[in-house]
Design a protein around this motif. Sequence first.
Motif, short mmCIF file in Angstrom:
data_model
loop_
_atom_site.label_atom_id
_atom_site.label_comp_id
_atom_site.label_asym_id
_atom_site.label_seq_id
_atom_site.Cartn_x
_atom_site.Cartn_y
_atom_site.Cartn_z
N ASP A 70 0.93 -1.13 0.13
CA ASP A 70 -0.07 0.03 0.01
C ASP A 70 0.90 1.37 0.09
OD1 ASP A 70 0.67 -1.02 2.48
OD2 ASP A 70 -0.89 -0.58 3.55
N GLY A 71 2.33 1.24 -0.30
CA GLY A 71 2.88 2.45 -0.58
C GLY A 71 3.60 2.98 0.63
N ALA A 72 3.46 2.59 1.89
CA ALA A 72 4.05 3.15 3.06
C ALA A 72 5.45 2.43 3.26
CB ALA A 72 3.27 2.96 4.38
N GLU A 73 6.41 2.91 3.87
CA GLU A 73 7.45 2.58 4.24
C GLU A 73 7.52 1.24 4.88
OE1 GLU A 73 10.51 5.16 6.16
OE2 GLU A 73 9.56 6.94 5.14
N THR B 67 7.97 -2.68 -4.05
CA THR B 67 8.03 -3.65 -2.85
C THR B 67 9.08 -4.48 -3.19
OG1 THR B 67 6.55 -5.44 -4.34
CG2 THR B 67 5.37 -3.82 -2.74
N GLY B 68 9.77 -4.46 -4.08
CA GLY B 68 11.02 -5.08 -4.35
C GLY B 68 10.79 -6.80 -4.83
N LYS B 69 11.45 -7.46 -3.84
CA LYS B 69 11.31 -8.93 -4.26
C LYS B 69 10.18 -9.71 -3.53
CE LYS B 69 15.88 -9.02 -3.55
NZ LYS B 69 17.17 -9.68 -3.01
N TYR B 70 9.40 -9.18 -2.77
CA TYR B 70 8.33 -9.67 -1.86
C TYR B 70 6.91 -8.75 -2.22
CZ TYR B 70 12.39 -12.06 0.03
OH TYR B 70 13.69 -12.82 0.21
N ASP C 37 3.89 -9.12 -1.91
CA ASP C 37 2.64 -9.05 -1.34
C ASP C 37 2.60 -8.86 0.19
OD1 ASP C 37 1.56 -9.76 -3.38
OD2 ASP C 37 1.64 -11.85 -3.35
N TYR C 38 3.94 -8.88 0.82
CA TYR C 38 4.07 -8.88 2.34
C TYR C 38 3.88 -7.61 2.76
CZ TYR C 38 6.01 -9.87 6.92
OH TYR C 38 6.26 -9.92 8.16
N SER C 39 3.17 -7.60 3.96
CA SER C 39 3.03 -6.32 4.64
C SER C 39 3.22 -6.69 6.11
CB SER C 39 1.66 -5.68 4.27
OG SER C 39 1.54 -4.61 5.15
N PHE C 40 4.02 -6.09 6.74
CA PHE C 40 4.51 -6.59 8.24
C PHE C 40 3.19 -6.26 9.23
CE2 PHE C 40 6.08 -5.12 12.34
CZ PHE C 40 6.33 -6.31 12.89
N TYR C 41 2.72 -4.88 8.87
CA TYR C 41 1.58 -4.57 9.79
C TYR C 41 0.17 -5.48 9.56
CZ TYR C 41 4.53 -0.78 11.41
OH TYR C 41 5.41 -0.10 12.05
N HIS C 42 0.19 -6.28 8.50
CA HIS C 42 -1.11 -7.03 8.36
C HIS C 42 -0.87 -8.18 9.30
CE1 HIS C 42 -2.05 -4.95 4.36
NE2 HIS C 42 -2.76 -4.23 5.50
N VAL C 43 0.44 -8.60 9.60
CA VAL C 43 0.68 -9.67 10.31
C VAL C 43 0.82 -9.44 11.94
CG1 VAL C 43 2.25 -11.73 10.67
CG2 VAL C 43 1.92 -10.62 8.56
N ALA C 44 1.48 -8.27 12.20
CA ALA C 44 1.75 -7.73 13.55
C ALA C 44 0.44 -7.24 14.36
CB ALA C 44 2.96 -6.57 13.65
N GLY C 45 0.33 -7.42 15.56
CA GLY C 45 -0.80 -7.25 16.32
C GLY C 45 -0.73 -5.78 16.56
N PRO D 4 -2.25 -1.91 15.97
CA PRO D 4 -3.04 -1.22 14.82
C PRO D 4 -2.36 -0.09 14.33
CG PRO D 4 -3.53 -0.62 17.37
CD PRO D 4 -2.50 -1.44 17.46
N VAL D 5 -2.73 0.13 12.92
CA VAL D 5 -2.10 1.39 12.28
C VAL D 5 -3.40 1.72 11.62
CG1 VAL D 5 0.08 0.21 11.96
CG2 VAL D 5 -1.47 -0.43 10.41
N PRO D 6 -3.13 2.86 10.94
CA PRO D 6 -4.27 3.57 10.25
C PRO D 6 -4.67 2.61 9.09
CG PRO D 6 -2.53 5.19 10.60
CD PRO D 6 -2.02 3.77 10.98
N GLY D 7 -5.94 2.36 9.05
CA GLY D 7 -6.53 1.48 8.03
C GLY D 7 -6.59 -0.13 8.60
N LYS D 8 -6.07 -0.32 9.76
CA LYS D 8 -6.45 -1.55 10.32
C LYS D 8 -6.46 -1.42 11.86
CE LYS D 8 -3.60 -4.18 12.00
NZ LYS D 8 -2.23 -4.92 12.29
#
Lengths: 170, 908, 317
Positions: free
Chosen positions: A46-49, A132-135, A137-145, A147-151
């Motif tokens: 989603d474009g965030a660092e 995103t480079g080599k990966y 689909d991966y987004s750390f914040y979708h896995v880590a517990g 909350p971030v804006p949007g999740k």
Amino acid sequence: MLDTLRTLFLTALHAFHRRATVQYPEQKPYLPPRYRGRIILSRDPDGAERCVACNLCAVACPVDCISLQKTEADGRWYPEYFRINFSRCIFCGFCEEACPTYAIQLTPDFEMGEYARPNLVYEKDDLLISGTGKYPDYSFYHVAGIPVPGKDRGASERERPPVDLHSLLP
Amino acid sequence: MTSIRIDGRDCPTRAGINLLQACLEAGANLPYFCWHPELGSVGACRQCAIKQFSGPDDTKGRIVMACMTPVSENTIISIDDPEARDFRASIIEWMMVNHPHDCPVCEEGGECHLQDMTVMTGHNTRRYRFTKRTHRNQDLGPFVKHEMNRCIACYRCVRFYRDYAGGDDLAVFASHDNVYFGRAEDGTLENAFSGNLVEICPTGVFTDKPFSTTYSRKWDMRGAPSVCVHCAVGCNTLVNAREETLRRVLNRYNTDVNRYLLCDRGRFGHGFVNAPTRIRTPLRGIGGQQVPISMADALTTFARMAAQGRIVGIASPRAALETCFSLHALVGPQHFCTGQTRQEQECTELAHALLARHPGALPTLHEMESADAVVVLGEDVCATAPRLGLSLRQSVRQASLHTADEAKVPRWMDAAVRTLGAECPSALHVLTPAPTGLDDVAAQALRAAPDDIARLGFAIAHAIDPAAPPVTDLSQDDTQLAARIAHALMAARRPLVVSGMQYGSRPLMQAAASIAAALAHTTPETGLSLVLPECNSMGLAMLGGLPLETVMEQARAGEISTLIITENDLTRHLSPADVAELVAAVPDIVVIDHTETPLCQQASLVLPASAFSECSGTLVSQEGRAQRFFQAVFPSAPIQTGWRWVQALARSLDPSTLHITGLTGWRDLDDVLAALGVAFPPLAPAAQAAPRANYRMDGQKLRSQTYRASGRTVIRSFINVHDQPPPGSPDMPFSSSMEGAYGPDMPAALVSGYQASPWNSVQALNRFQHEIGGPMRGGDCGIRLLPGTGHPDAKPAYATDIPRPYALQADTVLVLPDTRLFGSEELSMFSPPVKARATAPAMGLPASMVTSSHMVLHLDDGPHVLPVEPVPGLPAGIALCPAHMVARAFRFPCMARLERIADEGERS
Amino acid sequence: MTYSAFFTIILTPLVILGLATVLTWVERRLLGLWQDRYGPNRVGPGGMFQAVADGTKILFKQDWIPPFADRGVFILAPAIGMMTVLLSFAVIPVTMGMGIAGDMNVGLLFVLGMMGLGVYAVVLAGWSSNSKYALLGGMRAAAQMISYEVFMGLSLLGVVMMAGSFNLHDIVAAQAGVWFIIPQCLGFGVFMLAGIAQTHRLPFDLPEGENELGAGFHTEYSGMKFGMFFIAEYAGIVLVSSLVTTLYLGGWRGPFLPPAMWFALKTGVMIIFFILLRASLPRPRYDQLMALGWKILLPLSLLNVMATGTILMLRAS
């Protein structure tokens, strides 16, 4: 004696062999995607660092050429600055292996010669790419517990919504 | 000597401890969570399971919780037993079931007890495939960050917060695996020790909020042993720094002083070091403007000033001993001022004198915890010496511990002992004008005016020892109360009397000393503790000097040409009129300080001194313990230690004018301390507060960075890509880099951080101790300048000047300082989190006097409009005004007029 | 002295130095060829000006003398090396007319003498550097060069006996029928090996032994002083090749082409052969080198002298 002569003969025969040299820079060599060249910082789908300033790349670095400072915005961790001294980097790729978020990646680009050493000190602006480079689909914040804006809390993968503390149900 | 057998290895141990402690002391790696040396065992987490065998022939054994099983002779246990190992692995797997996947963004990461224990049990693959339970977090105020998902429900936080520190706004909610540790609703954690949750919590539920904004991993930070500068208790701290900024302060274990815990002011008050109020370059006052100048220019300017006439030096009770002494060496005793008002100075000197000739014991904080009868005489210790207040809170448990001993329940069996303790009476008597944080555990909390408390104190002394002077005109109630308290004290084995100079009252301290002296007749263990205001008040009392009033007189007489003020904000001691007069009368004022004070605007010369984290020095705590703090931050050039500035000033003078000519030749801290010992023999032992700068372990300096500090070749490369040599200091045996020796056996005064693989969290401290909760392996830390055991044969000299009772006056009230934990102390108020925590100043009045929402208080420096709030129990005719928060210099009681102003509603 | 002789004296060293310089590039290109790569091919057409670039660089490098070195000897050593090689060329007869002193009656002895003096360059460089690597290199060089000088001289005895003269013109003239490589094949082999050892070329470059001695006797040298050793070595190759041409391959003799061309051709082939040796053979151990010399080459060369003498005696009788 004969062996020596045979060696001489065989060596001389090499004059007629094909040359192995790749005529760089006219002729570019093939570098595989996992080639360990210039280090970049990638972004989330989603474009965030992606970098969360956990410092693991810095501690894994055998020549101590990575330095960063954590800062925070909306619950996300970011590097306030992220600096790599490429005049020290040995391109070992340990930082990439240590990175828990796939943020730091080595790319198949090695053409980064400079005449002045200070130009080899890369800051975050120099390192950050838009993709995103080599990966992909991966987004750390979708896995880590956390909350971030949007999740919201409890909306990560394999998480239940937050507990209602006032409920008496078991 | 008891001996137990761990995995076939015979280990000597000691009786009375549990198997977990025994295993840890034997050097075994046994995971645990809910046990804490200061909190005891409850057996909640089930992590320390081991196999115990009933005898040499028992091959089957049974699983027990090590923390709940006492050591007995010839116990045979196994940690490595496969069944026990599987048990522990399954426990941690259960704990990790709901643990979020967020170590990279967790402030605890890298120094997390849970990480260590997970690695120690070998749990590395997640088998749980279902969803995780989540919790919402709370905002717990400016100090502590809350992240409940990481919780493993060890219950340490609530046990510490409620049972140990006496807080009541942190609790556990909900049931089964939904348990939630937090407040009933969002809000600031009220307890003064909430910051300890950061270290108590084995994982990242409670983390250091201010530290998070300038976060750095543990391994990246340079550490140095330090001493807290925010009160006179002298708690030992660890300061952590990176990129030449101070990042955080942690507790440093000192078996006698603060042990495992630190108050929030000490933990979060360090922010002044990085605040924008820091002075970073020499300034010259030209036409009312402060202009930055070079160091050389500053010194030539000073030389010109000094040629004009007499130099007088004003030291400070918040400056290190070396700084004060160097100023003394520069100007000589005739022109050396302690920077305190006469009242302050007389009080501190009286405190020193009383302690020095006290026939009983001068207890350490740890010894106070085992006092079985305590009288607090006119001092709100929870505000002036919070860590001491926490120790007094523990002393209330003495009765329950004795009951437990009788019932043959081990003292570490926490839940059982606390259940027993619910029935045990408290023996803490708090006699203060205003409510204190100890009232809830006190057997008696009496409210009276300071003079009345002093009278009661003298009456108690008389009731104990008839040789002490009697108090005339004492009411019947007070006589009975005195007799009751005297009886309780005489029945005690280790009684303790605590007082202090919060109310600037000599009779209060004398009364306390009289009680203690009277008791010491029969009980030599009788302790006396007097609370002083600043981190080096005691050191300055031992140096001696002129009070500020004398300097004022000299200034008025035009005798002072140059005034050197080191690390002292005179506006906190003198009224604005006096300060203005001083500025007008003295041609040149030189301020050496690390933080901007109001006087800097008027100074001819301002010199940047280093703060406590940027230099090494010695502080003397209120119990007379000289302790060394060491440098963790290496600031850029013009900033240097106070004594080096004084030395630089001295070098620009005619050598014959110096009081101690050796001053200009001092090369390092050891030279200063050697000269100090010669000039002031009672302070000579201060040189042994820590090993000298030439101390070497295994032929090396000690390292102050971890072996895995990162970014060495890049951290400064934006300034210069070439490598810089690491900074150094001649004053300490530390190297500033990762090169050097480090180990659990290094001297306790030189422990720069706790790490002993595989223990990376603060729990690694266990490896640095001889016995858990006992002395450090590296020996003692600091040195006592006053003998702790007292002089048993000294004749008690009872004070005879018993004050008159406080008489109500019609038009004025007695304004007492309301010393606040957050707000009254000078330096911590420059720290953003402490400032955020400090509440707005308000006036406290007895409920009967509160007639409007705001009132005008007429202090020396003019009228102050203050909101008013009723204080229950406050004696009539007394008003409470926050110290230093309303009038800067207001610190000690005074009589003042109170004027009512009409409320908004009334006017309309 | 005639004008043309004077001109020759000036020109010959220049030609030789230029040749040696170009040879550095030729060698690298040839090694590249035999190692399936290109070698220097960027500077100028085919990399021809690489030697010029290198020469320019080495000329402008800092002329550094280590503070611990014996200054005078340190400066002298490379000059000796350069001088002895250049002087040796004086007696090489390119053709009947070309050459400075091709007609000298003790030409061959002069060459041997100069080559003997060349040892001093290496020994003095090693000693004056005052560094252990250089000293070890110098000692190896002394042992190797002095030993091989013996077999070199002995192997040439056969040629001298057959030609009956030390005059190189006479020796070439004596090869009008059969080149001496045929009757003197044994001597030819010994002379080749000794020549390589004498110029400490690969595979017999033990005095330099990069992997164990850094760079041997010239470890401490840099700039043009090193350059002089470097050029002297390549000039030495040209010298040994032209000696082989003169002594065993009939000198300038040959059909169709002009004599000078024949001489250049034969010498060029020999140079390429030396480079081929470098490209294909590994360096022997030091003791192996000495054993080869004293246990094999010495008996062989003595045998050669005896056989040649015997045959000449029988033929004469």
